[in-house]
Design a protein around this motif. Structure first.
Motif, mmCIF file in Angstrom:
data_model
loop_
_atom_site.group_PDB
_atom_site.id
_atom_site.type_symbol
_atom_site.label_atom_id
_atom_site.label_comp_id
_atom_site.label_asym_id
_atom_site.label_seq_id
_atom_site.Cartn_x
_atom_site.Cartn_y
_atom_site.Cartn_z
ATOM 1 N N LYS A 48 147.637 18.510 101.138
ATOM 2 C CA LYS A 48 147.346 17.537 102.202
ATOM 3 C C LYS A 48 145.959 16.929 102.019
ATOM 4 N N ARG A 49 144.980 17.743 101.640
ATOM 5 C CA ARG A 49 143.629 17.230 101.411
ATOM 6 C C ARG A 49 143.628 16.241 100.238
ATOM 7 N N TRP A 50 144.356 16.570 99.189
ATOM 8 C CA TRP A 50 144.433 15.684 98.026
ATOM 9 C C TRP A 50 145.100 14.365 98.416
ATOM 10 N N GLN A 51 146.169 14.449 99.209
ATOM 11 C CA GLN A 51 146.837 13.236 99.682
ATOM 12 C C GLN A 51 145.924 12.409 100.588
ATOM 13 N N ALA A 52 145.173 13.081 101.465
ATOM 14 C CA ALA A 52 144.305 12.378 102.402
ATOM 15 C C ALA A 52 143.170 11.656 101.691
ATOM 16 N N ASN A 53 142.779 12.118 100.521
ATOM 17 C CA ASN A 53 141.687 11.490 99.777
ATOM 18 C C ASN A 53 142.166 10.527 98.697
ATOM 19 N N ALA A 54 143.424 10.156 98.729
ATOM 20 C CA ALA A 54 143.958 9.223 97.730
ATOM 21 C C ALA A 54 143.240 7.875 97.804
ATOM 22 N N TYR A 55 142.907 7.427 99.013
ATOM 23 C CA TYR A 55 142.221 6.139 99.148
ATOM 24 C C TYR A 55 140.846 6.178 98.471
ATOM 25 N N ARG A 56 140.194 7.323 98.471
ATOM 26 C CA ARG A 56 138.890 7.446 97.804
ATOM 27 C C ARG A 56 139.045 7.287 96.292
ATOM 28 N N ARG A 57 140.056 7.961 95.736
ATOM 29 C CA ARG A 57 140.274 7.863 94.290
ATOM 30 C C ARG A 57 140.621 6.429 93.886
ATOM 31 N N GLU A 58 141.442 5.774 94.689
ATOM 32 C CA GLU A 58 141.819 4.389 94.384
ATOM 33 C C GLU A 58 140.610 3.457 94.488
ATOM 34 N N ALA A 59 139.791 3.650 95.502
ATOM 35 C CA ALA A 59 138.605 2.801 95.666
ATOM 36 C C ALA A 59 137.623 2.997 94.508
ATOM 37 N N LEU A 60 137.460 4.215 94.051
ATOM 38 C CA LEU A 60 136.561 4.462 92.913
ATOM 39 C C LEU A 60 137.110 3.841 91.637
ATOM 40 N N ARG A 61 138.430 3.853 91.456
ATOM 41 C CA ARG A 61 139.030 3.174 90.294
ATOM 42 C C ARG A 61 138.792 1.668 90.381
ATOM 43 N N ASP A 62 138.982 1.107 91.568
ATOM 44 C CA ASP A 62 138.765 -0.335 91.741
ATOM 45 C C ASP A 62 137.297 -0.700 91.538
ATOM 46 N N LEU A 63 136.414 0.181 91.944
ATOM 47 C CA LEU A 63 134.984 -0.075 91.829
ATOM 48 C C LEU A 63 134.551 -0.191 90.370
ATOM 49 N N GLU A 64 135.191 0.553 89.493
ATOM 50 C CA GLU A 64 134.853 0.484 88.066
ATOM 51 C C GLU A 64 135.103 -0.905 87.485
ATOM 52 N N SER A 65 136.105 -1.593 88.012
ATOM 53 C CA SER A 65 136.440 -2.913 87.463
ATOM 54 C C SER A 65 135.889 -4.070 88.303
ATOM 55 N N ALA A 66 135.141 -3.777 89.352
ATOM 56 C CA ALA A 66 134.566 -4.851 90.178
ATOM 57 C C ALA A 66 133.541 -5.633 89.362
ATOM 58 N N GLU A 67 133.582 -6.940 89.501
ATOM 59 C CA GLU A 67 132.754 -7.784 88.644
ATOM 60 C C GLU A 67 131.518 -8.351 89.329
ATOM 61 N N ASP A 68 131.509 -8.412 90.648
ATOM 62 C CA ASP A 68 130.351 -8.996 91.321
ATOM 63 C C ASP A 68 130.118 -8.319 92.670
ATOM 64 N N VAL A 69 129.054 -8.731 93.337
ATOM 65 C CA VAL A 69 128.665 -8.132 94.617
ATOM 66 C C VAL A 69 129.755 -8.335 95.665
ATOM 67 N N ALA A 70 130.372 -9.497 95.685
ATOM 68 C CA ALA A 70 131.423 -9.767 96.679
ATOM 69 C C ALA A 70 132.607 -8.815 96.495
ATOM 70 N N ALA A 71 132.979 -8.547 95.248
ATOM 71 C CA ALA A 71 134.098 -7.638 94.980
ATOM 72 C C ALA A 71 133.753 -6.214 95.404
ATOM 73 N N ILE A 72 132.514 -5.801 95.182
ATOM 74 C CA ILE A 72 132.078 -4.456 95.590
ATOM 75 C C ILE A 72 132.095 -4.334 97.115
ATOM 76 N N CYS A 73 131.622 -5.367 97.801
ATOM 77 C CA CYS A 73 131.644 -5.362 99.274
ATOM 78 C C CYS A 73 133.079 -5.309 99.801
ATOM 79 N N GLU A 74 133.980 -6.004 99.125
ATOM 80 C CA GLU A 74 135.384 -5.992 99.527
ATOM 81 C C GLU A 74 135.988 -4.598 99.358
ATOM 82 N N ILE A 75 135.658 -3.920 98.272
ATOM 83 C CA ILE A 75 136.163 -2.557 98.044
ATOM 84 C C ILE A 75 135.651 -1.619 99.126
ATOM 85 N N LEU A 76 134.401 -1.766 99.497
ATOM 86 C CA LEU A 76 133.824 -0.934 100.548
ATOM 87 C C LEU A 76 134.560 -1.150 101.871
#
Length: 153
Positions: A48-76
């Motif tokens: 359950k804890r692993w499932q509850a933190n899925a959004y964190r793992r996805e956001a960190l994956r998206d953050l790696e490919s963010a190209e600018d400040v606006a994209a980083i703010c959107e991920i946050l």
């Protein structure tokens, strides 16, 4: 020789039969059931804890490919939407948004980051190095933020 001293009449000592390992005693069954119940509970809790933190793992994956400040703010903001109602997050802008992030963060938000979060998405050319600084802050916030009561703003 006398019959009383004859060693031929001596017999080996007879040992009782070995105690069978099966069926188990009631206490062993109780212990086995308790261990299985505890292992199941721990496994379920970790899953359950692993499932509850899925959004964190996805956001960190998206953050790696963010190209600018606006994209980083959107991920946050998308990360915040994962555990807070949309109407709460959508209404927050400027200092209210940064204060909301700060309330859930384990550390204080630096003033440079505060300025980037308020006006960064709207600046055509953000200051040099600000993207990496914001990326580091965002990654830290995603990994370490605390989920508070959704009614507080």
């Amino acid at each position: 020789m006398d019959d009383d001293t004859n060693l031929d009449r001596l017999h080996d000592i007879e040992l009782p039969p070995e105690v069978a390992a099966w069926p188990l005693a009631l206490g062993w069954w109780v212990l086995i059931v308790a261990i299985l119940a505890l292992a199941s509970y721990i496994g379920y809790t970790l899953w359950k804890r692993w499932q509850a933190n899925a959004y964190r793992r996805e956001a960190l994956r998206d953050l790696e490919s963010a190209e600018d400040v606006a994209a980083i703010c959107e991920i946050l903001r998308r990360c915040a939407l994962a555990f807070t109602p949309r109407n709460t997050i959508a209404a927050m802008t400027g200092d209210n948004w940064v204060n909301w992030l700060y309330e859930r963060s384990p550390e204080e938000t630096p003033s440079d980051i505060r300025r980037l979060l308020v006006s960064g998405p709207y600046i055509a050319q953000p200051p040099t190095g600000s993207e990496e600084m914001l990326r580091d802050y965002t990654a830290h916030w995603i990994e370490h933020h605390q989920i508070c009561d959704s009614n507080s703003s």
